[in-house]
Design an enzyme around this catalytic site. Structure first.
Site, PDB file in Angstrom:
ATOM      1  N   GLU A 293      12.125 -14.014  14.748  1.00 51.74           N
ATOM      2  CA  GLU A 293      12.373 -14.795  13.528  1.00 51.74           C
ATOM      3  C   GLU A 293      13.207 -13.900  12.626  1.00 51.74           C
ATOM      4  O   GLU A 293      12.801 -12.774  12.324  1.00 51.74           O
ATOM      5  CB  GLU A 293      11.055 -15.215  12.864  1.00 51.74           C
ATOM      6  CG  GLU A 293      10.112 -15.991  13.794  1.00 51.74           C
ATOM      7  CD  GLU A 293      10.745 -17.183  14.504  1.00 51.74           C
ATOM      8  OE1 GLU A 293      11.724 -17.758  13.984  1.00 51.74           O
ATOM      9  OE2 GLU A 293      10.290 -17.536  15.608  1.00 51.74           O
ATOM     10  N   CYS A 327      12.354 -14.116   3.547  1.00 52.43           N
ATOM     11  CA  CYS A 327      13.370 -14.726   4.401  1.00 52.43           C
ATOM     12  C   CYS A 327      13.645 -16.149   3.942  1.00 52.43           C
ATOM     13  O   CYS A 327      14.706 -16.697   4.179  1.00 52.43           O
ATOM     14  CB  CYS A 327      12.903 -14.714   5.841  1.00 52.43           C
ATOM     15  SG  CYS A 327      11.242 -15.352   6.000  1.00 52.43           S
TER      16      CYS A 327
HETATM   17  P1  NAD Z   1      15.173  -5.029   9.606  1.00 59.86           P
HETATM   18  O1  NAD Z   1      15.896  -5.816  10.620  1.00 59.86           O
HETATM   19  O2  NAD Z   1      15.909  -3.956   8.900  1.00 59.86           O
HETATM   20  O3  NAD Z   1      13.890  -4.323  10.266  1.00 59.86           O
HETATM   21  C1  NAD Z   1      12.957  -5.059  11.029  1.00 59.86           C
HETATM   22  C2  NAD Z   1      12.317  -4.132  12.038  1.00 59.86           C
HETATM   23  O4  NAD Z   1      13.310  -3.737  12.979  1.00 59.86           O
HETATM   24  C3  NAD Z   1      11.786  -2.843  11.417  1.00 59.86           C
HETATM   25  O5  NAD Z   1      10.592  -2.466  12.055  1.00 59.86           O
HETATM   26  C4  NAD Z   1      12.888  -1.853  11.693  1.00 59.86           C
HETATM   27  O6  NAD Z   1      12.445  -0.516  11.755  1.00 59.86           O
HETATM   28  C5  NAD Z   1      13.377  -2.314  13.050  1.00 59.86           C
HETATM   29  N1  NAD Z   1      14.748  -1.914  13.330  1.00 59.86           N
HETATM   30  C6  NAD Z   1      15.742  -1.650  12.462  1.00 59.86           C
HETATM   31  N2  NAD Z   1      16.856  -1.305  13.118  1.00 59.86           N
HETATM   32  C7  NAD Z   1      16.568  -1.345  14.428  1.00 59.86           C
HETATM   33  C8  NAD Z   1      17.302  -1.103  15.613  1.00 59.86           C
HETATM   34  N3  NAD Z   1      18.579  -0.743  15.565  1.00 59.86           N
HETATM   35  N4  NAD Z   1      16.674  -1.272  16.798  1.00 59.86           N
HETATM   36  C9  NAD Z   1      15.387  -1.648  16.858  1.00 59.86           C
HETATM   37  N5  NAD Z   1      14.634  -1.895  15.763  1.00 59.86           N
HETATM   38  C10 NAD Z   1      15.217  -1.755  14.573  1.00 59.86           C
HETATM   39  O7  NAD Z   1      14.543  -6.071   8.580  1.00 59.86           O
HETATM   40  P2  NAD Z   1      13.730  -5.799   7.253  1.00 59.86           P
HETATM   41  O8  NAD Z   1      14.674  -5.285   6.210  1.00 59.86           O
HETATM   42  O9  NAD Z   1      12.498  -5.047   7.518  1.00 59.86           O
HETATM   43  O10 NAD Z   1      13.292  -7.281   6.883  1.00 59.86           O
HETATM   44  C11 NAD Z   1      14.180  -8.173   6.266  1.00 59.86           C
HETATM   45  C12 NAD Z   1      14.815  -9.109   7.254  1.00 59.86           C
HETATM   46  O11 NAD Z   1      13.798  -9.800   7.967  1.00 59.86           O
HETATM   47  C13 NAD Z   1      15.638 -10.192   6.570  1.00 59.86           C
HETATM   48  O12 NAD Z   1      16.807 -10.427   7.309  1.00 59.86           O
HETATM   49  C14 NAD Z   1      14.717 -11.395   6.592  1.00 59.86           C
HETATM   50  O13 NAD Z   1      15.379 -12.636   6.502  1.00 59.86           O
HETATM   51  C15 NAD Z   1      14.001 -11.211   7.895  1.00 59.86           C
HETATM   52  N6  NAD Z   1      12.719 -11.899   7.923  1.00 59.86           N
HETATM   53  C16 NAD Z   1      12.652 -13.072   8.607  1.00 59.86           C
HETATM   54  C17 NAD Z   1      11.464 -13.785   8.653  1.00 59.86           C
HETATM   55  C18 NAD Z   1      11.379 -15.092   9.392  1.00 59.86           C
HETATM   56  O14 NAD Z   1      10.263 -15.578   9.610  1.00 59.86           O
HETATM   57  N7  NAD Z   1      12.497 -15.675   9.807  1.00 59.86           N
HETATM   58  C19 NAD Z   1      10.348 -13.294   7.979  1.00 59.86           C
HETATM   59  C20 NAD Z   1      10.448 -12.079   7.309  1.00 59.86           C
HETATM   60  C21 NAD Z   1      11.646 -11.381   7.284  1.00 59.86           C
END
Ligand code: NAD
Length: 541
Positions: A293, A327
């Site tokens: 998501e 989000c």
């Molecule tokens: P992010 O993508 O920066 O991080 C999410 C997770 O991925 C973290 O644990 C992070 O450490 C990991 N990550 C980061 N880079 C990575 C890589 N290169 N390889 C593997 N893992 C990696 O997101 P965030 O800033 O923590 O959260 C915000 C984002 O999440 C926004 O885009 C938001 O829209 C989305 N979000 C979506 C939902 C939904 O239900 N659709 C809900 C909550 C948040």
């Protein structure tokens, strides 16, 4: 389950506490906040039921006071990730055979621990580590998480009860096996409930999990882990690792036993992970389940017939609660010219009335954004809007990171429906508004549908049923969670299953049965009571 068709407690949504001045819950959470603020914690990783400290640490600080140290957490080396995989696979031998009512008992117990003894702690940790107001912490880390745990147990039993027809000669049974291998749960910073639910939902269905929380959420992740331990999740079933996301992810995805990913986070990270899974596809023993998501660029579109006060309130709450870091947060609005002046006046008055500061002061509606990277990115978009001739900031536009990462709630009005902040996910307290002509309703709906890559949440306001019907139809694919005369945030488990399509995710609807189906691999068992003894069918004469 060998000795009874057990019924689980009927899931009900956890009531949200008010935290009004003088209430006991307010006193308790503030005292807990202070206690946690005044002490420091060390967060080890958790592998095979043991705390793992590596000595390679990073610090944790409240986003609203970045010089104050809350503690440190330990980061993994590659060997720890390999150990987490091995340990999970070992634990699977017992956990996959654990009767469902025992698994249910563990996670129902976790729900009650959060509802009672851990409530103030998990809320205070979310206020401190992620800078949520008490209300935002309560609806997330307490209520939503309790709801996930309770409802998922009920959904699990509903799934298990789904059985095929049988005849008198044969009995058909569907067994809902966990996936063969381990699940990798990667969680975002912005919801404590999501951080816990991603590993817990897979584990509830009998899977073993390696969980990597976000660097910016480790502080409340530690409380989640304490709860899981106290609830009785056995060693090796949920392993928590921290550190370099690329190294951790690459190591886990390289394992032949990788059987699924439960991801929530940004779109580009998820697409990248999907690509890596594709590259590794020949190594896997089973086709991995890919559940993610991701981002959103969520809209509010208001018809000329809508009530300006309701529209303004929906923007104030939908765009700015938790600094727009949901989000589902409204970040692009389309307002009919006929109501715009009223909406503008009410919205600007609302924004000017917001107080901003630490969540410890419960008069604050706005706190800090999560980290410096986010602060700098948002400040950059605000500066650009100040320069651009086709954009005007009508309220907000200030920022200050001297003490905490504070961005003023900002409203940009643009004449260009494709202006960058109408299309790009900013993930902060910045909303952009485009004014359309009163007679351009249908044209505007197509514009809403065709702008940007996302399709997560959206809201339409209208008192005219024909206009509403058009919006519901034209925007069918523009949002996975669609709201009529309401803000686009605040989905409740069991009531509004959550998820979007297009670049917003695989739409596996957390908080519903649909999500749990992804963590099982059904086995069909046909038992014939009296087996045939002659191969010849009657038609053979
Ligand atoms: P992010 O993508 O920066 O991080 C999410 C997770 O991925 C973290 O644990 C992070 O450490 C990991 N990550 C980061 N880079 C990575 C890589 N290169 N390889 C593997 N893992 C990696 O997101 P965030 O800033 O923590 O959260 C915000 C984002 O999440 C926004 O885009 C938001 O829209 C989305 N979000 C979506 C939902 C939904 O239900 N659709 C809900 C909550 C948040």
């Amino acid at each position: 389950m060998g000795k009874g068709f057990f019924e689980v407690p009927i899931a009900v949504n956890e009531p949200v506490k008010d935290y009004t001045p003088g209430s006991p819950e307010r006193k308790e959470v503030l005292a807990t906040y202070k206690e946690m603020y005044d002490s420091t914690v060390e967060v080890p990783m958790y592998i095979n039921g043991k705390d793992v400290k590596t000595g390679d640490t990073a610090t944790m600080a409240p986003p609203h006071e970045h010089e104050h140290i809350l503690g440190t957490y330990h980061k993994a080396e590659k060997k720890h990730i390999t150990e987490a995989i091995e340990t999970a696979l070992e634990a699977r031998k017992s956990w996959a055979n654990m009767p469902w009512e025992q698994r249910a008992g563990i996670f129902l117990r976790a729900a009650e621990l959060i509802a009672g003894p851990y409530r103030a702690k998990i809320n205070a940790a979310t206020m401190l580590g992620q800078s949520k107001t008490i209300y935002q912490a309560e609806i997330d880390s307490a209520c939503e998480l309790i709801d996930f745990l309770r409802f998922n147990v009920q959904f699990m039993t509903e799934i298990y009860a789904e059985q095929p027809e049988s005849t008198s000669g044969a009995w058909n049974r569907l067994e809902y096996r966990p996936l063969e291998g381990f699940i990798y749960a990667i969680t975002p910073f912005n919801f404590t409930a999501i951080a816990a639910n991603l590993p817990a939902s897979a584990a509830l269905m009998g899977n073993v999990v390696v969980w990597k929380p976000s660097d910016s959420q480790v502080y409340s992740a530690k409380i989640i882990l304490d709860i899981f331990k106290e609830a009785g999740v056995p060693a090796g079933v949920i392993n928590m690792v921290m550190g370099d996301p690329v190294m951790i992810t690459d190591t886990l995805l390289a394992s032949p036993d990788f059987s699924g990913i439960h991801f929530t986070g940004s779109t580009h990270v998820f697409k990248n992970i999907w690509q890596k899974i594709g590259t590794n596809i020949h190594n896997y023993k089973t086709y991995p389940r890919i559940v993610g998501e991701t981002g959103g660029k969520d809209f509010i579109v208001a018809h000329k017939s809508s009530n300006p006060q309701q529209v303004a309130t929906a923007i104030s709450r939908g765009a700015f609660e938790f600094q727009g870091q949901k989000c589902s947060a409204a970040s692009r609005c389309y307002i009919s010219r006929g109501i715009w002046e009223d909406v503008k006046e009410l919205l600007v008055a609302d924004v000017n009335s917001f107080k901003m500061g630490s969540p410890e002061d419960m008069g604050n509606f706005i706190t800090a954004v999560i980290h410096e990277g986010s602060f700098d990115k948002l400040a950059g978009y605000i500066d650009q809007a100040k320069k651009d001739s086709n954009a005007e900031i009508i309220v907000g536009g200030g920022y200050d990171k001297s003490e905490g990462y504070f961005i003023e709630p900002t409203v940009i009005v643009t004449e260009d429906p494709n202006y960058t902040t109408m299309c790009t996910e900013l993930f902060g307290p910045v909303v952009t508004i485009y004014i359309f002509e009163d007679n351009d309703w249908e044209k505007t709906l197509h514009l809403v549908d065709e702008t940007g890559e996302y399709a997560l949440t959206g809201a339409v306001f209208s008192e005219d049923r024909y206009a509403l019907e058009k919006a519901v139809r034209i925007l069918e694919n523009a949002a996975g969670n669609f709201y009529i005369n309401d803000k686009p945030t605040g989905a409740v488990v069991g009531q509004q299953p959550f998820g979007g399509a297009r670049a917003s995710g695989t739409n596996d609807k957390a908080g519903s049965k649909l999500n749990l189906y992804r963590w099982i691999s059904p086995r069909m068992v046909k038992e014939t009571f009296v087996s045939p003894t002659d191969y010849r069918y009657p038609f053979l004469g």
